[in-house]
Design a protein around this motif. Structure first.
Motif, short mmCIF file in Angstrom:
data_model
loop_
_atom_site.label_atom_id
_atom_site.label_comp_id
_atom_site.label_asym_id
_atom_site.label_seq_id
_atom_site.Cartn_x
_atom_site.Cartn_y
_atom_site.Cartn_z
N ASN A 1 0.83 -1.20 0.00
CA ASN A 1 0.00 0.00 0.00
C ASN A 1 0.87 1.26 0.00
OD1 ASN A 1 -2.09 2.00 0.73
ND2 ASN A 1 -1.25 1.81 2.78
N ASP A 2 1.86 1.31 0.89
CA ASP A 2 2.74 2.48 0.97
C ASP A 2 3.44 2.75 -0.36
OD1 ASP A 2 2.07 2.71 3.63
OD2 ASP A 2 3.94 1.88 4.40
N HIS A 3 4.00 1.70 -0.95
CA HIS A 3 4.73 1.88 -2.20
C HIS A 3 3.81 2.31 -3.33
CE1 HIS A 3 8.27 0.59 -0.30
NE2 HIS A 3 8.19 -0.72 -0.51
N THR A 4 2.61 1.74 -3.37
CA THR A 4 1.68 2.09 -4.44
C THR A 4 1.27 3.56 -4.35
OG1 THR A 4 0.83 -0.19 -4.46
CG2 THR A 4 -0.52 1.48 -5.54
N ILE A 5 1.07 4.04 -3.14
CA ILE A 5 0.74 5.47 -2.97
C ILE A 5 1.95 6.34 -3.35
CG2 ILE A 5 0.17 7.23 -1.27
CD1 ILE A 5 -1.62 5.13 0.09
N THR A 6 3.15 5.87 -3.03
CA THR A 6 4.37 6.57 -3.47
C THR A 6 4.42 6.64 -4.99
OG1 THR A 6 5.63 5.93 -1.51
CG2 THR A 6 6.90 6.51 -3.47
N PHE A 7 4.08 5.53 -5.65
CA PHE A 7 4.07 5.50 -7.11
C PHE A 7 3.05 6.50 -7.66
CE2 PHE A 7 5.24 0.69 -7.02
CZ PHE A 7 6.55 1.00 -6.73
N LEU A 8 1.85 6.52 -7.06
CA LEU A 8 0.81 7.44 -7.53
C LEU A 8 1.27 8.89 -7.40
CD1 LEU A 8 -2.36 5.70 -6.04
CD2 LEU A 8 -1.80 5.93 -8.47
N ASN A 9 1.92 9.20 -6.31
CA ASN A 9 2.42 10.56 -6.12
C ASN A 9 3.51 10.90 -7.12
OD1 ASN A 9 0.66 11.04 -3.99
ND2 ASN A 9 2.12 10.31 -2.44
N ASP A 10 4.37 9.93 -7.41
CA ASP A 10 5.40 10.16 -8.43
C ASP A 10 4.77 10.31 -9.80
OD1 ASP A 10 8.42 9.94 -9.23
OD2 ASP A 10 7.38 8.52 -10.55
N ALA A 11 3.80 9.45 -10.09
CA ALA A 11 3.17 9.49 -11.42
C ALA A 11 2.46 10.82 -11.68
CB ALA A 11 2.17 8.33 -11.54
N LYS A 12 1.96 11.43 -10.63
CA LYS A 12 1.28 12.72 -10.77
C LYS A 12 2.22 13.79 -11.33
CE LYS A 12 -1.64 15.97 -8.23
NZ LYS A 12 -2.20 16.33 -6.91
N GLN A 13 3.52 13.61 -11.05
CA GLN A 13 4.52 14.58 -11.51
C GLN A 13 5.04 14.26 -12.91
OE1 GLN A 13 4.68 16.97 -9.24
NE2 GLN A 13 3.46 15.67 -7.88
N GLN A 14 4.65 13.10 -13.44
CA GLN A 14 5.19 12.64 -14.73
C GLN A 14 4.30 13.08 -15.88
OE1 GLN A 14 8.18 11.10 -14.77
NE2 GLN A 14 8.21 11.23 -12.52
N GLU A 15 4.89 13.18 -17.04
CA GLU A 15 4.12 13.49 -18.25
C GLU A 15 3.55 12.24 -18.89
OE1 GLU A 15 6.94 15.65 -20.58
OE2 GLU A 15 6.50 17.56 -19.59
N LYS A 16 4.19 11.11 -18.63
CA LYS A 16 3.72 9.85 -19.20
C LYS A 16 2.55 9.28 -18.40
CE LYS A 16 8.17 8.13 -20.99
NZ LYS A 16 9.11 6.98 -20.89
N PRO A 17 1.68 8.49 -19.03
CA PRO A 17 0.69 7.74 -18.26
C PRO A 17 1.41 6.66 -17.43
CG PRO A 17 0.68 7.00 -20.54
CD PRO A 17 1.61 8.19 -20.47
N PHE A 18 0.75 6.15 -16.42
CA PHE A 18 1.41 5.15 -15.58
C PHE A 18 0.79 3.77 -15.70
CE2 PHE A 18 -1.75 6.95 -12.47
CZ PHE A 18 -2.42 5.78 -12.12
N PHE A 19 1.62 2.77 -15.46
CA PHE A 19 1.20 1.37 -15.29
C PHE A 19 1.77 0.90 -13.96
CE2 PHE A 19 2.54 -3.20 -16.16
CZ PHE A 19 1.32 -3.74 -15.77
N ILE A 20 0.87 0.63 -13.01
CA ILE A 20 1.28 0.18 -11.68
C ILE A 20 0.86 -1.28 -11.50
CG2 ILE A 20 0.97 0.45 -9.19
CD1 ILE A 20 0.56 3.43 -9.66
N TYR A 21 1.84 -2.12 -11.15
CA TYR A 21 1.64 -3.55 -10.90
C TYR A 21 1.84 -3.74 -9.39
CZ TYR A 21 2.59 -8.63 -11.79
OH TYR A 21 2.59 -10.01 -11.82
N ALA A 22 0.75 -3.69 -8.63
CA ALA A 22 0.81 -3.79 -7.17
C ALA A 22 0.34 -5.18 -6.76
CB ALA A 22 -0.06 -2.72 -6.53
N ALA A 23 1.29 -6.03 -6.38
CA ALA A 23 1.01 -7.45 -6.17
C ALA A 23 1.14 -7.80 -4.68
CB ALA A 23 1.96 -8.30 -7.00
#
Length: 471
Positions: free
Chosen positions: A186-208
């Motif tokens: 959960n922590d890492h996925t939220i970190t990814f979402l926050n990072d992705a918000k700053q990116q110009e590319k769309p994101f693909f998150i694989y949270a397993a």
């Protein structure tokens, strides 16, 4: 020179804008999560408020299957199929050479990257190639299961002290490292979402998530939600499955070794209590991820997929693990939410859980290699396709079990035991009444068997069922 610069700039803007227009993909993946363990789907003995709200904002595929496994670790086969796009025996043939697939650039995350996505991964991987080499960001890549201890097996026994506890952090397992593994994902996925918000590319998150795989450990407040008085024994509970040895499900199999054999109602209730507690704890983590997605303003352009690598018996049919062909072990929850997806809807067409990969690639407008077996679900979701892409659903475990599900019926074949079992799923969803020996169903049984033989051959199955059952 100025013209060249303008053309180059225009090309960059065009490519960039095409990437930006693509939707984000959030893949939430569980382990050992049976299709029936979601309250929104009518199973009121468990609490899953966040998965329920995801179901309310999307479409539930009620008949999502795993194809089976060449390994006792069914998750290995499921995840190899998921990341390569290959069917079960094709994936088995390349399993030990998955790193060559990576080098060829044809794994799921690599194809998403080529389509313009920033890729993220955390949690359980269990595919024999380095996840850190195929995702832009990978954090806490986990093994197949948390480490367990001897006292977690052959338990509990009524009247005897149970020295294992799901909330005893000294036992390690999900508690190894100081924080529950589901909370880490959960922590890492939220970190990814926050990072992705700053990116110009769309994101693909694989949270397993490793949950709800055993050892089934959850904080005490979650375990307290499921006293044994709340837990029901499955309707198809029996103390011992009659063909367990011949189908590879004896007490020698690690999963079946978790509870005493023959099974007792007390042991089954205890394991189901711990299973539900771990699922509800997982559900809380999913809720936090959904909240973060909404808070970041990313939800409107994000497709969310929730599913699992396979199901689990946990006391059905005298079995505990997932190494069998019954629906509790081959079917999984499968929820899709995203732009234009019908809300609170259900789709009863048969799919394979690995169709999620093909769907994501379709959304990304990514290239799909010729060896891909699975199909995008977008046509089923947008109504342009009314029927399943699969005429029948195939299932297999080692060389000991085969199954086919077709038109509301299921035929299970046990090659070593030379036994066929026939179930009318439409009338007998708990698969309690074997009709294989009934003369009235002889013709149907033969038709199902012939269909299974053909499908097995089409998929490259090395077990010749016709030869086995003629001997």
């Amino acid at each position: 020179m100025k013209s060249i610069l303008l053309i180059t700039l225009a090309s960059f803007v065009l490519v960039h804008s095409s990437f930006a227009a693509k939707p984000n993909v959030l893949f939430l993946f569980a382990d050992d999560f049976t299709y029936e363990a979601v309250r929104a789907f009518g199973h009121t003995d468990i609490d899953t408020p966040n998965i329920d709200r995801l179901a309310a904002r999307g479409t539930n595929f009620t008949r999502a299957y795993n194809m089976g496994s060449w390994s006792g670790a069914v998750c290995v086969a499921s995840r190899t199929m998921l990341n390569t796009g290959r069917s079960v025996w094709d994936a088995g043939a390349v399993y030990k050479e998955t790193d060559k697939e990576r080098q060829s650039g044809v794994l799921w995350s690599q194809l998403m990257s080529k389509a313009g996505y920033k890729t993220y991964m955390t949690g359980k991987w269990h595919v024999p190639t380095d996840a850190t080499k195929i995702f832009d960001m990978a954090m806490d890549v986990r093994p197949g299961m948390p480490k367990t201890v001897p006292t977690s097996y052959d338990r509990p026994i009524a009247g005897q002290t149970d020295s294992w506890s799901p909330y005893d952090k000294s036992l390690g397992g999900f508690w190894e490292g100081g924080k529950h593994w589901s909370e880490v994902v959960n922590d890492h996925t939220i970190t990814f979402l926050n990072d992705a918000k700053q990116q110009e590319k769309p994101f693909f998150i694989y949270a397993a998530f490793n949950a709800p795989h055993d050892p089934r450990q959850a904080p005490k407040e979650f375990q307290d939600m499921y006293p044994l008085s709340r837990i029901k024994v499955p309707e198809n509970f029996i103390p011992e499955y009659p063909y367990k040895d011949a189908i590879g499900c004896s007490e020698k199999l690690r999963d079946e070794h978790l509870a005493p054999m023959p099974r007792t109602e007390f042991a089954v209730k205890t394991h189901r209590s711990e299973y539900y507690a771990l699922i509800t704890h997982l559900d809380v983590q999913i809720g936090k991820i959904l909240d973060a997605l909404d808070a970041n303003g990313q939800a409107d352009n994000t497709w969310i997929f929730f599913t699992a690598d396979h199901g689990l018996a946990v006391g059905h049919h005298g079995l505990i693990g997932k190494q069998n062909m019954y629906d509790h072990s081959v079917r999984v929850p499968f929820i899709v939410a995203g732009p234009g997806v019908a809300k609170g809807a259900k789709n009863d067409n048969a799919i394979y859980l690995q169709d999620v990969m093909a769907t994501a690639l379709d959304l990304a407008e990514a290239d799909k290699p010729q060896h891909f077996f699975f199909h995008s679900l977008r046509p089923l979701l947008n109504g342009t396709q009314k029927q399943s892409s699969y005429d029948s659903v195939y299932g297999a475990y080692l060389d000991l079990q085969r199954a086919i599900t077709h038109d509301g019926w299921k035929l299970i074949a046990y090659p070593k035991a030379k036994v066929l079992r026939l179930y009318h799923l439409a009338e007998d969803p708990q698969e309690m009444t074997d009709l294989a020996a009934k003369p009235a169903h002889a013709a149907l049984k033969q038709q199902m068997f012939e269909r299974l033989v053909k499908l097995s051959a089409d998929l490259g199955d090395q077990v010749n069922l016709q030869t086995v059952f003629k001997e």
